[in-house]
Write a protein that holds these residues in place. Structure first.
Motif, short mmCIF file in Angstrom:
data_model
loop_
_atom_site.label_atom_id
_atom_site.label_comp_id
_atom_site.label_asym_id
_atom_site.label_seq_id
_atom_site.Cartn_x
_atom_site.Cartn_y
_atom_site.Cartn_z
N VAL A 1 -14.86 -5.20 -0.14
CA VAL A 1 -14.18 -4.45 -1.20
C VAL A 1 -13.62 -3.13 -0.65
O VAL A 1 -12.45 -2.80 -0.86
CB VAL A 1 -15.14 -4.18 -2.38
CG1 VAL A 1 -14.50 -3.21 -3.37
CG2 VAL A 1 -15.49 -5.48 -3.08
N ILE A 2 -14.46 -2.39 0.08
CA ILE A 2 -14.03 -1.09 0.60
C ILE A 2 -12.89 -1.24 1.61
O ILE A 2 -11.99 -0.41 1.69
CB ILE A 2 -15.22 -0.35 1.24
CG1 ILE A 2 -16.24 0.02 0.17
CG2 ILE A 2 -14.76 0.89 1.99
CD1 ILE A 2 -17.51 0.65 0.71
N GLY A 3 -12.91 -2.33 2.37
CA GLY A 3 -11.89 -2.53 3.40
C GLY A 3 -10.60 -3.14 2.91
O GLY A 3 -9.65 -3.30 3.69
N ASN A 4 -10.51 -3.49 1.62
CA ASN A 4 -9.29 -4.08 1.08
C ASN A 4 -8.16 -3.06 1.14
O ASN A 4 -8.29 -1.93 0.65
CB ASN A 4 -9.54 -4.53 -0.37
CG ASN A 4 -8.34 -5.21 -0.98
OD1 ASN A 4 -7.36 -4.57 -1.31
ND2 ASN A 4 -8.43 -6.52 -1.12
N PRO A 5 -6.99 -3.41 1.73
CA PRO A 5 -5.91 -2.43 1.89
C PRO A 5 -5.36 -1.90 0.58
O PRO A 5 -4.95 -0.74 0.50
CB PRO A 5 -4.84 -3.20 2.68
CG PRO A 5 -5.14 -4.64 2.44
CD PRO A 5 -6.63 -4.73 2.31
N LEU A 6 -5.36 -2.73 -0.47
CA LEU A 6 -4.85 -2.27 -1.75
C LEU A 6 -5.82 -1.30 -2.41
O LEU A 6 -5.40 -0.32 -3.03
CB LEU A 6 -4.58 -3.46 -2.67
CG LEU A 6 -3.60 -4.50 -2.14
CD1 LEU A 6 -3.29 -5.55 -3.21
CD2 LEU A 6 -2.30 -3.86 -1.66
N ILE A 7 -7.11 -1.55 -2.26
CA ILE A 7 -8.10 -0.62 -2.80
C ILE A 7 -8.04 0.71 -2.04
O ILE A 7 -8.10 1.79 -2.65
CB ILE A 7 -9.51 -1.23 -2.71
CG1 ILE A 7 -9.63 -2.40 -3.69
CG2 ILE A 7 -10.58 -0.19 -3.00
CD1 ILE A 7 -10.97 -3.10 -3.67
N LEU A 8 -7.90 0.65 -0.73
CA LEU A 8 -7.77 1.89 0.06
C LEU A 8 -6.53 2.67 -0.37
O LEU A 8 -6.58 3.91 -0.49
CB LEU A 8 -7.69 1.55 1.55
CG LEU A 8 -8.98 1.01 2.19
CD1 LEU A 8 -8.71 0.58 3.63
CD2 LEU A 8 -10.08 2.07 2.15
N ALA A 9 -5.43 1.96 -0.61
CA ALA A 9 -4.19 2.62 -1.03
C ALA A 9 -4.36 3.27 -2.40
O ALA A 9 -3.91 4.41 -2.62
CB ALA A 9 -3.04 1.62 -1.05
N CYS A 10 -5.01 2.55 -3.32
CA CYS A 10 -5.26 3.12 -4.65
C CYS A 10 -6.15 4.35 -4.55
O CYS A 10 -5.90 5.37 -5.22
CB CYS A 10 -5.91 2.08 -5.56
SG CYS A 10 -4.81 0.73 -6.06
N ALA A 11 -7.19 4.27 -3.73
CA ALA A 11 -8.10 5.41 -3.58
C ALA A 11 -7.37 6.63 -3.03
O ALA A 11 -7.56 7.75 -3.53
CB ALA A 11 -9.27 5.01 -2.65
N PRO B 1 0.81 -1.22 0.00
CA PRO B 1 0.00 0.00 0.00
C PRO B 1 0.85 1.27 0.00
O PRO B 1 0.50 2.25 -0.68
CB PRO B 1 -0.81 -0.13 1.30
CG PRO B 1 -0.97 -1.59 1.48
CD PRO B 1 0.34 -2.18 1.03
N ALA B 2 1.97 1.28 0.73
CA ALA B 2 2.85 2.46 0.73
C ALA B 2 3.39 2.73 -0.66
O ALA B 2 3.45 3.88 -1.12
CB ALA B 2 4.00 2.25 1.72
N LEU B 3 3.80 1.65 -1.37
CA LEU B 3 4.30 1.80 -2.74
C LEU B 3 3.22 2.37 -3.65
O LEU B 3 3.49 3.28 -4.46
CB LEU B 3 4.78 0.44 -3.27
CG LEU B 3 5.21 0.40 -4.74
CD1 LEU B 3 6.46 1.24 -4.95
CD2 LEU B 3 5.45 -1.04 -5.18
N LEU B 4 1.99 1.88 -3.54
CA LEU B 4 0.90 2.36 -4.39
C LEU B 4 0.56 3.81 -4.10
O LEU B 4 0.36 4.60 -5.03
CB LEU B 4 -0.33 1.47 -4.19
CG LEU B 4 -0.27 0.06 -4.78
CD1 LEU B 4 -1.49 -0.74 -4.37
CD2 LEU B 4 -0.14 0.11 -6.29
N VAL B 5 0.48 4.18 -2.82
CA VAL B 5 0.13 5.57 -2.47
C VAL B 5 1.18 6.53 -3.03
O VAL B 5 0.84 7.55 -3.64
CB VAL B 5 0.01 5.73 -0.94
CG1 VAL B 5 -0.10 7.22 -0.57
CG2 VAL B 5 -1.19 4.98 -0.42
#
Length: 305
Positions: free
Chosen positions: A163-173, A45-49
């Motif tokens: 879906v909303i709680g997925n860490p990768l989706i949160l990072a992308c958002a 998630p840090a990499l994606l953000v």
């Protein structure tokens, strides 16, 4: 072909190191599950953000890239569901594993290959592609579990919550929010996320290797075959056709091609265990596709890159 081999070699070596360390019991088993959890919930998630937050979409063909992503994934999902509905002799739990094996993608391998081929621009366009794919893939896979999983839950509220709680989706958002707002990743936060995110790909690849279970492949040839045909046949072909139709070229087209030629994700096993999938079939699919990928990816890359 030599350029392709050079790009893939470090990735394969890291995966083999992870496999060897796990089999030699260099670390306790709990350490590997901890590494996987750390990578999934913190490092990646840090990499994606950081990557998405600093990525300006101005001038980037993001709408065409999104069209390729949506078209390819929906086609793959529709064909798998049609195969299941029209006579496939598999139970629901096994089908969810086949579905994940044909729809999910290994983000760690995809971004590592994109960076190896196209350096910084490759990582940026790979992250944009991954950002689109992660949201849709998780929605598709969690929906499949709701219908066919042995622990299926009625109604859409649990699906939306997962879906909303997925860490990768949160990072992308969060990354898209920082990018589209023009804020970017502010000040010292960029340095912190850069240091944390730098560990995501090597740790992720080591965890991929540690998760391989060659002994589990035997007895799951059917699910492996169906999911692999979709993963390495249908998806790269559909992607190539949609790239031509949309007129994409250069790094965006290359990033799309790479993201759709990699094997399925090790995280599919975690989801199968949590939501009632066939974990034995899932482990077999992950292992076989990961090993097969390094045989077929050079040829797919030779055609598409």
């Amino acid at each position: 072909m030599s350029d392709i081999a050079m790009a893939l070699a470090p990735i394969l070596v890291l995966i083999l190191i992870g496999y060897s360390l796990k089999r030699s019991h260099f670390l306790p088993d709990d350490a590997w599950s901890g590494m996987e959890k750390l990578t999934y919930f913190v490092l990646f998630p840090a990499l994606l953000v950081r990557t998405l937050g600093n990525q300006s979409l101005a001038g980037a063909p993001w709408s065409a890239m999104l069209l390729v992503v949506v078209g390819t994934l929906l086609l793959a999902a529709a064909l798998l569901i049609a195969w299941r509905q029209f006579g496939a002799a598999v139970d629901g739990a096994t089908f969810t594993s086949i579905f994940q094996g044909g729809v999910r993608f290994n983000t760690y391998i995809a971004l590592a290959v994109a960076q190896a081929f196209f350096v910084v621009d490759g990582l940026a366009m790979g992250a944009v592609t991954a950002g689109f794919m992660i949201v849709l893939i998780n929605l598709l896979c969690i929906s499949a579990f709701a219908v066919w999983g042995t622990r299926s839950r009625k109604g859409w509220k649990p699906i939306i919550r997962d879906v909303i709680g997925n860490p990768l989706i949160l990072a992308c958002a969060l990354g898209w929010l920082l990018s589209l707002s023009g804020i970017g990743v502010p000040g010292i936060a960029e340095d912190i996320l850069e240091i944390i995110g730098r560990a995501a790909l090597p740790f992720g690849l080591l965890a991929v290797g540690a998760a391989l279970k060659p002994e589990a492949v035997r007895g799951h040839i059917g699910p492996i075959l169906v999911s692999s045909i979709i993963q390495f046949g249908l998806k790269p072909t559909a992607t190539a056709l949609l790239i031509v139709v949309t007129g994409l070229s250069g790094v965006p087209a290359g990033a799309l091609a790479i993201c759709f030629m990699v094997p399925t994700a090790p995280s599919a096993y975690i989801l199968a265990r949590q939501l009632g999938g066939d974990t034995a079939a899932m482990a077999s699919i992950i292992t076989f596709q990961t090993l097969l990928a390094f045989l077929v990816m050079p040829f797919i890359a030779l055609l598409l890159l």
